[in-house]
Design an enzyme around this catalytic site. Structure first.
Site, short mmCIF file in Angstrom:
data_model
loop_
_atom_site.label_atom_id
_atom_site.label_comp_id
_atom_site.label_asym_id
_atom_site.label_seq_id
_atom_site.Cartn_x
_atom_site.Cartn_y
_atom_site.Cartn_z
N THR A 293 0.82 -1.20 0.00
CA THR A 293 0.00 0.00 0.00
C THR A 293 0.85 1.25 0.00
OG1 THR A 293 -1.67 1.26 1.24
CG2 THR A 293 -0.23 -0.16 2.52
N ASP A 294 0.46 2.21 -0.81
CA ASP A 294 1.11 3.51 -0.82
C ASP A 294 0.78 4.23 0.49
OD1 ASP A 294 2.38 5.85 -1.96
OD2 ASP A 294 0.37 6.66 -2.23
N LYS A 295 1.66 5.13 0.92
CA LYS A 295 1.42 5.87 2.17
C LYS A 295 0.59 7.12 1.93
CE LYS A 295 4.38 8.74 3.90
NZ LYS A 295 3.61 10.00 4.09
N THR A 296 1.12 8.02 1.11
CA THR A 296 0.51 9.34 0.94
C THR A 296 -0.83 9.24 0.22
OG1 THR A 296 2.71 10.30 0.80
CG2 THR A 296 0.88 11.67 0.06
N LYS A 494 8.44 0.62 -6.89
CA LYS A 494 7.16 0.03 -6.50
C LYS A 494 6.81 -1.12 -7.45
CE LYS A 494 5.23 4.22 -4.42
NZ LYS A 494 4.08 5.13 -4.31
#
Length: 547
Positions: A293-296, A494
């Site tokens: 999962t991406d953070k921002t 990624k």
């Protein structure tokens, strides 16, 4: 300002011939070829083999039914793949911008497509960066969250690089174009979107099942053929019987049954705010064991807030935030300054300013002049590196805040030619309220959650601890099973992380919202775009959360 001349129009034309246009070249497959490819592969071969065999045995109704199933599967798959190509088209739209370029010693506004290597360009507040540009003069702050995933604006000075696709939020600079089109940081994302391809779990499961059923059928035929020969039966009479026996073993309707069931599943998911763009994603979700999962914007709100205020000396928290507000401009759309005004509980900043200078990336601070009790006070807000830090204790205080993953600004004043440090403000992009609970529920389903971000290790580690993500903090060059967080990653990293875990035998999901997430979203077995994602991310994903 130096006397730049830029390229001549002739030099620009020569460079365009040499390096090409500033655009993303799409390897476009003709629509009819794309359609024909739907009839090439393990599952189509199964149906084609069965259909031809049935036709040769003069079972024409059965053969017709099998070919109808074949065409049905091909049409459904073709339609979904055609819609998935929107990701690249949307990426290309981000290049449809204007740029100010110096040609023949004159500043001109042209389509970004015609910018070439060594062009001198002007980067101004409110405009997108048209190519990868090396800063030659001036200083700017750029928002590159959709490119690198970093939530805070980044200050750039001479010799730094401004990436294509980022947005200038403050300042002005002159730069030289060093990369265009596919060779830019942004262009690499588009190239990876084209390259991203993964076998669906449906294909693997069906092919494995058919393979073993077919081998079982061949085994039976060999035994029966051996018995027939040993007993002297005429092979011309035996072979048709053996072939007919093989046909029921091949599940010709299985692919169509899978397609129909997943289509019905997609319809039900749509009622619950989940839009499915790739039917095989439903089956992949059931077997997913890793979720990257991406953070921002996914785990966090993608909204900067004041996290911590640390007053010094005789000053209080109110003094720090009020002075910071006075050294800010409410009209600017700077996320840091918006966070300061959102935090304020009164209008203490509404003192009339005698003078104000907005944040200057080259000076690394903003300043305001006010008069209080007939005394002139100069107020500064900026980087701790240029603040009047008096001792090691004060320096350690802001470094400790930075180690917690906070973006730290210092506030100081000047009275009677004497500077005094007021305090520090720590900013963060906080997690969504439901992030921790949702991650716990996902882990309860046997799915290992891994956070991927372009931010620093300190920021990544801090956010991971708040939402309950466990494991080592790793870099993209060191991908291990024990990694729970990947920090400082690029878009291609990624993509690499997802692909590496797939090679390890995992079924990998990916969530994201930005352009930088698009390649990984498309490569993943189960790509999820959140509701506030960019159009590029939504087009690359397998499912889109609409609520």
């Amino acid at each position: 300002m130096e006397n730049y001349k830029g390229l001549t129009e002739e030099q620009a034309k020569e460079n365009i011939k040499k390096y090409g246009f500033n655009e993303i070249k799409e390897k476009r497959v003709p629509t009819f070829v794309l359609f024909l490819k739907k009839f090439w592969g393990p599952i189509p071969w199964l149906l084609e083999f069965t259909g031809i065999l049935t036709f040769l045995l003069k079972k024409y109704p059965d053969a017709a039914a099998i070919f109808v199933l074949l065409i049905f599967n091909g049409l459904v798959s073709f339609w979904h793949e055609l819609s998935a190509q929107n990701a690249l088209e949307l990426l290309k739209k981000h290049l449809s911008i204007k740029a100010k370029v110096l040609r023949d010693g004159v500043w001109k506004e042209i389509d970004a497509k015609y910018i070439t290597i060594d062009d001198i360009v002007l980067l101004q507040s409110g405009f997108a960066v048209p190519a990868d540009v090396e800063i030659l003069e001036g200083a700017i702050s750029v928002d590159q969250s959709s490119i690198t995933g970093e939530s805070l604006p980044k200050s750039l000075k001479p010799k730094d690089t401004a990436y294509m696709g980022s947005f200038v939020v403050r300042g002005e600079a002159i730069g030289r174009v060093i990369n265009i089109g596919e060779n830019t940081f942004f262009g690499k994302s588009a190239k990876l979107v084209q390259e991203a391809k993964t076998k669906t779990q449906l294909e693997v499961v069906v092919f494995e099942l058919v393979k073993y059923l077919f081998l079982f059928g061949v085994f039976l035929i060999i035994i029966l053929l051996g018995l027939s020969i040993s007993r002297g039966f005429y092979l011309g009479n035996v072979l048709p019987v053996l072939v007919v026996m093989l046909l029921p073993i091949i599940p010709a309707a299985l692919p169509a049954a899978f397609t129909l069931s997943t289509a019905l599943g997609a319809k039900e998911l749509a009622k619950n705010g989940v839009l499915t763009t790739k039917l095989s994603a439903i089956e992949s979700a059931a077997s997913m064991d890793i979720l990257c999962t991406d953070k921002t914007g996914t785990i966090t709100k993608n909204k900067i807030t004041v996290d911590k205020i640390l007053p010094l000396g005789n000053f209080q928290e109110k003094d720090v935030i009020c002075y910071a507000a006075l050294a800010s401009d409410p009209k600017q759309k700077d996320p840091i300054e918006e966070a300061i005004f959102n935090y304020l509980k009164d209008d203490c900043y509404k003192i009339e300013k005698e003078d104000f200078e907005a944040f200057d990336p080259s000076k690394k601070y903003s300043t305001a002049k006010i008069k209080k009790d007939n005394e002139e006070i100069y107020i500064f807000k900026g980087s701790p590196k240029v603040a009047p830090i008096e001792n090691e204790k004060q320096e350690n205080l802001y470094k400790e805040m930075a180690s917690m993953g906070l973006r730290v600004l210092a506030v100081w004043i000047e009275k009677n030619n004497k500077k005094e440090l007021v305090g520090f403000i720590g900013f963060s992009d906080p997690p969504r309220e439901d992030s921790k609970e949702l991650i716990e529920r996902i882990r309860g389903l046997g799915v290992d959650v891994k956070m991927i971000t372009g931010d620093t290790k300190e920021t990544a580690k801090h956010i991971a601890s708040l939402v309950g993500i466990e494991g080592d903090v790793c870099e993209a060059k060191d991908i291990k099973e024990t990694c729970g967080v990947f920090a400082g990653v690029l878009p291609e990293d990624k993509f690499k992380i997802v692909k590496t875990y797939q090679k390890m035998g995992h079924t990998v999901g990916m969530t994201g919202d930005g352009i930088n997430d698009a390649p990984a979203l498309k490569q993943a077995d189960f790509g999820i775009a959140v509701s506030n994602a960019t159009d590029v991310a939504k087009a690359a994903a397998s499912v889109v959360l609409t609520d």
